[in-house]
Design an enzyme around this catalytic site. Structure first.
Site, PDB file in Angstrom:
ATOM      1  N   SER A  10     -34.609  24.059 159.939  1.00 38.40           N
ATOM      2  CA  SER A  10     -34.586  25.029 161.039  1.00 38.40           C
ATOM      3  C   SER A  10     -35.081  26.368 160.529  1.00 38.40           C
ATOM      4  O   SER A  10     -34.461  26.970 159.636  1.00 38.40           O
ATOM      5  CB  SER A  10     -33.164  25.192 161.569  1.00 38.40           C
ATOM      6  OG  SER A  10     -33.098  26.386 162.330  1.00 38.40           O
ATOM      7  N   HIS A  35     -38.152  22.374 162.858  1.00 37.14           N
ATOM      8  CA  HIS A  35     -37.153  22.572 163.917  1.00 37.14           C
ATOM      9  C   HIS A  35     -37.173  24.039 164.343  1.00 37.14           C
ATOM     10  O   HIS A  35     -36.939  24.942 163.533  1.00 37.14           O
ATOM     11  CB  HIS A  35     -35.776  22.174 163.411  1.00 37.14           C
ATOM     12  CG  HIS A  35     -34.711  22.222 164.455  1.00 37.14           C
ATOM     13  ND1 HIS A  35     -34.491  21.217 165.367  1.00 37.14           N
ATOM     14  CD2 HIS A  35     -33.795  23.186 164.751  1.00 37.14           C
ATOM     15  CE1 HIS A  35     -33.485  21.536 166.168  1.00 37.14           C
ATOM     16  NE2 HIS A  35     -33.042  22.733 165.820  1.00 37.14           N
ATOM     17  N   ASP A  37     -35.715  26.842 166.891  1.00 34.55           N
ATOM     18  CA  ASP A  37     -34.577  27.178 167.752  1.00 34.55           C
ATOM     19  C   ASP A  37     -34.938  28.309 168.699  1.00 34.55           C
ATOM     20  O   ASP A  37     -35.146  29.452 168.268  1.00 34.55           O
ATOM     21  CB  ASP A  37     -33.388  27.601 166.885  1.00 34.55           C
ATOM     22  CG  ASP A  37     -32.790  26.422 166.143  1.00 34.55           C
ATOM     23  OD1 ASP A  37     -32.407  25.441 166.804  1.00 34.55           O
ATOM     24  OD2 ASP A  37     -32.724  26.480 164.893  1.00 34.55           O
ATOM     25  N   MET A  39     -33.736  30.697 171.612  1.00 36.19           N
ATOM     26  CA  MET A  39     -32.467  31.218 172.153  1.00 36.19           C
ATOM     27  C   MET A  39     -32.742  32.364 173.119  1.00 36.19           C
ATOM     28  O   MET A  39     -33.634  33.186 172.865  1.00 36.19           O
ATOM     29  CB  MET A  39     -31.585  31.717 171.010  1.00 36.19           C
ATOM     30  CG  MET A  39     -31.303  30.659 169.968  1.00 36.19           C
ATOM     31  SD  MET A  39     -30.134  31.246 168.750  1.00 36.19           S
ATOM     32  CE  MET A  39     -30.058  29.829 167.647  1.00 36.19           C
ATOM     33  N   HIS A  68     -36.051  23.108 170.075  1.00 39.98           N
ATOM     34  CA  HIS A  68     -34.672  23.025 170.565  1.00 39.98           C
ATOM     35  C   HIS A  68     -34.445  24.210 171.504  1.00 39.98           C
ATOM     36  O   HIS A  68     -34.271  25.345 171.049  1.00 39.98           O
ATOM     37  CB  HIS A  68     -33.741  23.074 169.343  1.00 39.98           C
ATOM     38  CG  HIS A  68     -32.289  23.057 169.655  1.00 39.98           C
ATOM     39  ND1 HIS A  68     -31.315  23.290 168.706  1.00 39.98           N
ATOM     40  CD2 HIS A  68     -31.616  22.829 170.826  1.00 39.98           C
ATOM     41  CE1 HIS A  68     -30.120  23.210 169.256  1.00 39.98           C
ATOM     42  NE2 HIS A  68     -30.273  22.944 170.543  1.00 39.98           N
ATOM     43  N   MET A  70     -32.417  26.422 173.664  1.00 40.01           N
ATOM     44  CA  MET A  70     -31.066  26.885 174.015  1.00 40.01           C
ATOM     45  C   MET A  70     -31.237  27.985 175.057  1.00 40.01           C
ATOM     46  O   MET A  70     -30.942  29.164 174.810  1.00 40.01           O
ATOM     47  CB  MET A  70     -30.337  27.372 172.753  1.00 40.01           C
ATOM     48  CG  MET A  70     -29.913  26.231 171.850  1.00 40.01           C
ATOM     49  SD  MET A  70     -29.561  26.746 170.162  1.00 40.01           S
ATOM     50  CE  MET A  70     -31.217  26.675 169.484  1.00 40.01           C
ATOM     51  N   MET A 139     -25.004  18.651 168.567  1.00 35.73           N
ATOM     52  CA  MET A 139     -24.703  19.932 167.923  1.00 35.73           C
ATOM     53  C   MET A 139     -23.379  19.799 167.172  1.00 35.73           C
ATOM     54  O   MET A 139     -22.341  19.529 167.789  1.00 35.73           O
ATOM     55  CB  MET A 139     -24.582  21.044 168.967  1.00 35.73           C
ATOM     56  CG  MET A 139     -25.886  21.513 169.576  1.00 35.73           C
ATOM     57  SD  MET A 139     -27.155  21.998 168.397  1.00 35.73           S
ATOM     58  CE  MET A 139     -26.325  23.296 167.466  1.00 35.73           C
ATOM     59  N   ASP A 175     -27.424  18.668 164.218  1.00 34.61           N
ATOM     60  CA  ASP A 175     -27.830  20.053 163.974  1.00 34.61           C
ATOM     61  C   ASP A 175     -26.595  20.936 163.821  1.00 34.61           C
ATOM     62  O   ASP A 175     -25.802  21.070 164.759  1.00 34.61           O
ATOM     63  CB  ASP A 175     -28.668  20.509 165.183  1.00 34.61           C
ATOM     64  CG  ASP A 175     -29.238  21.914 165.047  1.00 34.61           C
ATOM     65  OD1 ASP A 175     -29.034  22.547 164.002  1.00 34.61           O
ATOM     66  OD2 ASP A 175     -29.887  22.350 166.021  1.00 34.61           O
TER      67      ASP A 175
HETATM   68  C1  DX5 Z   1     -27.909  26.726 165.825  1.00 33.50           C
HETATM   69  C2  DX5 Z   1     -29.251  26.074 165.628  1.00 33.50           C
HETATM   70  C3  DX5 Z   1     -29.404  25.404 164.336  1.00 33.50           C
HETATM   71  C4  DX5 Z   1     -29.220  26.267 163.113  1.00 33.50           C
HETATM   72  C5  DX5 Z   1     -28.629  25.398 162.053  1.00 33.50           C
HETATM   73  O1  DX5 Z   1     -27.760  27.075 167.154  1.00 33.50           O
HETATM   74  O2  DX5 Z   1     -29.506  25.121 166.637  1.00 33.50           O
HETATM   75  O3  DX5 Z   1     -30.660  24.710 164.262  1.00 33.50           O
HETATM   76  O4  DX5 Z   1     -30.385  26.852 162.640  1.00 33.50           O
HETATM   77  O5  DX5 Z   1     -28.335  26.184 160.946  1.00 33.50           O
HETATM   78  P1  DX5 Z   1     -27.473  25.633 159.732  1.00 33.50           P
HETATM   79  O6  DX5 Z   1     -28.180  24.434 159.192  1.00 33.50           O
HETATM   80  O7  DX5 Z   1     -27.452  26.778 158.781  1.00 33.50           O
HETATM   81  O8  DX5 Z   1     -26.114  25.298 160.277  1.00 33.50           O
HETATM   82 ZN    ZN Z   2     -31.329  23.776 166.453  1.00 34.40          ZN
END
Ligand code: DX5
Ligand code: ZN
Length: 219
Positions: A10, A35, A37, A39, A68, A70, A139, A175
């Site tokens: 990620s 990956h 993310d 947000m 991903h 969110m 998650m 994740d």
């Molecule tokens: C959190 C993200 C993850 C995050 C995971 O909302 O979806 O992808 O980057 O980070 P680690 O591996 O550090 O828990």
């Molecule tokens: Zn993620």
């Protein structure tokens, strides 16, 4: 069996001041997916990047973009993420009133369709979309931030979803809090794609940090 497990670093934990080079570095280090993310500061209490930034990553790698989302709502933006170069587009079941329709839209755009479940969301929400998903993302932290601790209760959910998948060609991704201490339990429970943010980017040698995760689940 574990030879098929994919690693999806990620980039949330990457150095954003040189994000393109970071994407190239994890590609060179042998990751399977990138990956990404996304947000929105509404569905999750954090903000990251959108389609133009994702599009700019493509000059640094040919690896699949595992996007991903969110964001709530996701449906109005699916085409933009497809156009930005996403290969897998994952929406959250909790952020989508019309999950079945979103999955159809993603597939209609020629992309792989994923569904993500927050830690409190039961796997039963997947029951009537199993024929439309290519990837299920469990998650194992509450989404929004990297570096949180793995929520152990999700191991049971991962096992249950693995049983639901049966012999369907659906990837099971996990994740949050995945590192060399937790990876084996996650893979043993049935995951075949591991997202790792802080565990990969914590050191300077990404070959070594990715290998440490692979060694952990292969042990
Ligand atoms: C959190 C993200 C993850 C995050 C995971 O909302 O979806 O992808 O980057 O980070 P680690 O591996 O550090 O828990
Ligand atoms: Zn993620």
């Amino acid at each position: 069996m574990t030879d098929n497990v994919k690693i999806a670093p990620s980039i949330l934990s990457a150095d954003f001041s040189r994000i393109g080079e970071e994407v190239k570095a994890i590609d060179d280090a042998g990751c399977d997916y990138i990956h990404i993310d996304v947000m929105d500061g509404h569905f999750v209490p954090n903000l990251t990047f959108g389609p133009p930034v994702i599009k700019s990553f493509r000059r640094w790698t040919d690896k699949p973009f595992d996007v991903h989302l969110m964001i709530d709502p996701a449906q109005p933006f699916l085409e933009e993420y497809a156009d930005a170069g996403a290969d897998i587009i994952t929406v959250h079941a909790e952020a989508d009133k019309h999950l079945d329709r979103s999955l159809q839209v993603i597939k209609g755009l020629g992309k792989k369709a994923g569904v993500s479940l927050n830690p409190h969301t039961p796997e039963s929400v997947l029951a009537y979309v199993m024929d439309k998903v290519d990837l299920i993302l469990v998650m194992s932290v509450n989404p929004g931030f990297g570096g949180q601790s793995f929520i152990e209760s999700q191991l049971d959910k991962i096992s249950r979803i693995r049983a639901m998948i049966g012999d369907r060609p659906i990837e099971l991704e996990v994740d949050g809090g995945v590192n060399s201490a937790t990876a084996k339990a996650v893979v043993d429970a049935g995951a075949d794609v591991l997202v790792a943010g802080s565990a990969v980017f914590k050191g300077d040698d990404y070959v070594a940090t990715i290998q440490a995760i692979r060694d952990a689940y292969s042990a």
